[in-house]
Design an enzyme around this catalytic site. Structure first.
Site, PDB file in Angstrom:
ATOM      1  N   TYR A 101     -20.588 -16.509   9.037  1.00 20.31           N
ATOM      2  CA  TYR A 101     -19.957 -16.973   7.624  1.00 20.31           C
ATOM      3  C   TYR A 101     -19.280 -18.424   7.676  1.00 20.31           C
ATOM      4  O   TYR A 101     -18.946 -18.680   6.770  1.00 20.31           O
ATOM      5  CB  TYR A 101     -18.669 -15.920   7.498  1.00 20.31           C
ATOM      6  CG  TYR A 101     -19.086 -14.386   7.397  1.00 20.31           C
ATOM      7  CD1 TYR A 101     -19.925 -14.047   6.379  1.00 20.31           C
ATOM      8  CD2 TYR A 101     -18.532 -13.656   8.316  1.00 20.31           C
ATOM      9  CE1 TYR A 101     -20.151 -12.581   6.334  1.00 20.31           C
ATOM     10  CE2 TYR A 101     -18.977 -12.223   8.623  1.00 20.31           C
ATOM     11  CZ  TYR A 101     -19.764 -11.681   7.401  1.00 20.31           C
ATOM     12  OH  TYR A 101     -19.936 -10.612   7.245  1.00 20.31           O
ATOM     13  N   HIS A 121     -18.227 -18.168   0.468  1.00 20.04           N
ATOM     14  CA  HIS A 121     -17.180 -17.241   0.431  1.00 20.04           C
ATOM     15  C   HIS A 121     -16.030 -18.064   1.297  1.00 20.04           C
ATOM     16  O   HIS A 121     -14.804 -17.765   1.275  1.00 20.04           O
ATOM     17  CB  HIS A 121     -17.522 -15.966   0.838  1.00 20.04           C
ATOM     18  CG  HIS A 121     -16.938 -14.760   0.173  1.00 20.04           C
ATOM     19  ND1 HIS A 121     -16.354 -14.981  -1.041  1.00 20.04           N
ATOM     20  CD2 HIS A 121     -16.936 -13.565   0.741  1.00 20.04           C
ATOM     21  CE1 HIS A 121     -16.140 -13.705  -1.420  1.00 20.04           C
ATOM     22  NE2 HIS A 121     -16.163 -13.029  -0.385  1.00 20.04           N
ATOM     23  N   TYR A 157     -10.644 -10.440   7.921  1.00 20.99           N
ATOM     24  CA  TYR A 157     -12.072 -10.324   6.836  1.00 20.99           C
ATOM     25  C   TYR A 157     -11.482 -10.295   5.295  1.00 20.99           C
ATOM     26  O   TYR A 157     -10.255  -9.960   5.140  1.00 20.99           O
ATOM     27  CB  TYR A 157     -13.012  -9.146   7.026  1.00 20.99           C
ATOM     28  CG  TYR A 157     -13.828  -9.643   8.152  1.00 20.99           C
ATOM     29  CD1 TYR A 157     -14.758 -10.143   8.415  1.00 20.99           C
ATOM     30  CD2 TYR A 157     -13.535  -8.746   9.589  1.00 20.99           C
ATOM     31  CE1 TYR A 157     -15.541 -10.546   9.367  1.00 20.99           C
ATOM     32  CE2 TYR A 157     -13.900  -8.979  10.752  1.00 20.99           C
ATOM     33  CZ  TYR A 157     -15.381  -9.897  10.547  1.00 20.99           C
ATOM     34  OH  TYR A 157     -15.854 -10.178  11.761  1.00 20.99           O
ATOM     35  N   ASN A 168     -12.016  -8.685   2.753  1.00 20.28           N
ATOM     36  CA  ASN A 168     -11.519  -7.635   1.844  1.00 20.28           C
ATOM     37  C   ASN A 168     -10.096  -7.154   2.320  1.00 20.28           C
ATOM     38  O   ASN A 168      -9.305  -6.393   1.550  1.00 20.28           O
ATOM     39  CB  ASN A 168     -12.465  -6.494   1.788  1.00 20.28           C
ATOM     40  CG  ASN A 168     -13.823  -6.715   1.364  1.00 20.28           C
ATOM     41  OD1 ASN A 168     -14.104  -7.801   0.718  1.00 20.28           O
ATOM     42  ND2 ASN A 168     -14.707  -6.153   1.495  1.00 20.28           N
ATOM     43  N   ASN A 195     -12.779  -9.455  -4.134  1.00 15.41           N
ATOM     44  CA  ASN A 195     -12.240  -8.163  -3.231  1.00 15.41           C
ATOM     45  C   ASN A 195     -10.900  -8.835  -2.327  1.00 15.41           C
ATOM     46  O   ASN A 195     -10.093  -8.068  -2.034  1.00 15.41           O
ATOM     47  CB  ASN A 195     -13.080  -7.537  -2.354  1.00 15.41           C
ATOM     48  CG  ASN A 195     -14.238  -6.764  -2.993  1.00 15.41           C
ATOM     49  OD1 ASN A 195     -13.863  -6.127  -3.988  1.00 15.41           O
ATOM     50  ND2 ASN A 195     -15.252  -6.790  -2.572  1.00 15.41           N
TER      51      ASN A 195
END
Length: 186
Positions: A15, A20, A64, A66, A112
């Site tokens: 990531y 993001h 993470y 979320n 989220n």
């Protein structure tokens, strides 16, 4: 004065340079510019910097995206920082790439990470810096887009955007959110 500056993103090398993770990337750049070192702490990577008599606690949640609210809620309480002194840096597909918009409050707009912060920190009334990543993706491919890496052109422009975001962070902590929004919002 104490501030909690939260960069949203996902941990892990897969990531690292994705859209993001623009919140993580921006705080990494701020830490590098100020000579701050990250430590792994409860629910987040954490560092602290000083700016014009203010203490800025920077965190990158390790929960993470979320579950970002877990880290924000923990550090808000641990450091005794009011919601008005929290600034969340978040990617936003509804804003063109490179544009920045600070807001005192607002909806999650389907994000989220913001949804979880709202749920665990008591509502939508916390400041956020929305960082435009654009919406150049086919219908139904938003997840692939936000979890995808920046194009070379975007990557070349990223330092300009992050440096402006850093100016906005400092403005938030010194001249306040209203003046910072007036001065910097695109």
């Amino acid at each position: 004065m104490k501030y909690l500056i939260v960069g949203l993103g996902n941990i892990g090398p897969e990531y690292e340079l994705t859209r993001h993770n623009i919140g993580f990337l921006t705080l990494d750049r701020l830490a590098e510019k100020t000579g701050a070192d990250w430590t792994s702490d409860r629910l987040a990577f954490k560092t602290e910097i000083k700016h014009k008599g203010r203490t800025l606690h920077l965190i990158k949640p390790t929960t993470y995206m979320n579950l970002s609210g877990k880290a924000v809620n923990y550090w808000m309480k641990e450091l005794n920082v009011s919601k008005g002194n929290i600034l969340v840096l978040v990617d936003d597909v509804a804003i063109p790439f490179g544009k920045l918009r600070m807001r005192a409050k607002g909806s999650s707009a389907g994000h989220n990470g913001l949804k979880n912060i709202e749920a665990l920190c008591g509502g939508q009334d916390y400041p956020r810096l929305r960082m435009g990543i654009g919406d150049d993706f086919p219908k139904g491919r938003q997840v692939d887009y936000v979890l995808g890496r920046f194009t070379q052109n975007e990557f070349d422009e990223l330092p300009i955007m992050m440096d402006k975001a850093i100016e906005m962070i400092f403005g938030f902590c010194t001249i306040g959110i209203s003046q910072t929004m007036t001065q910097f919002n695109d």
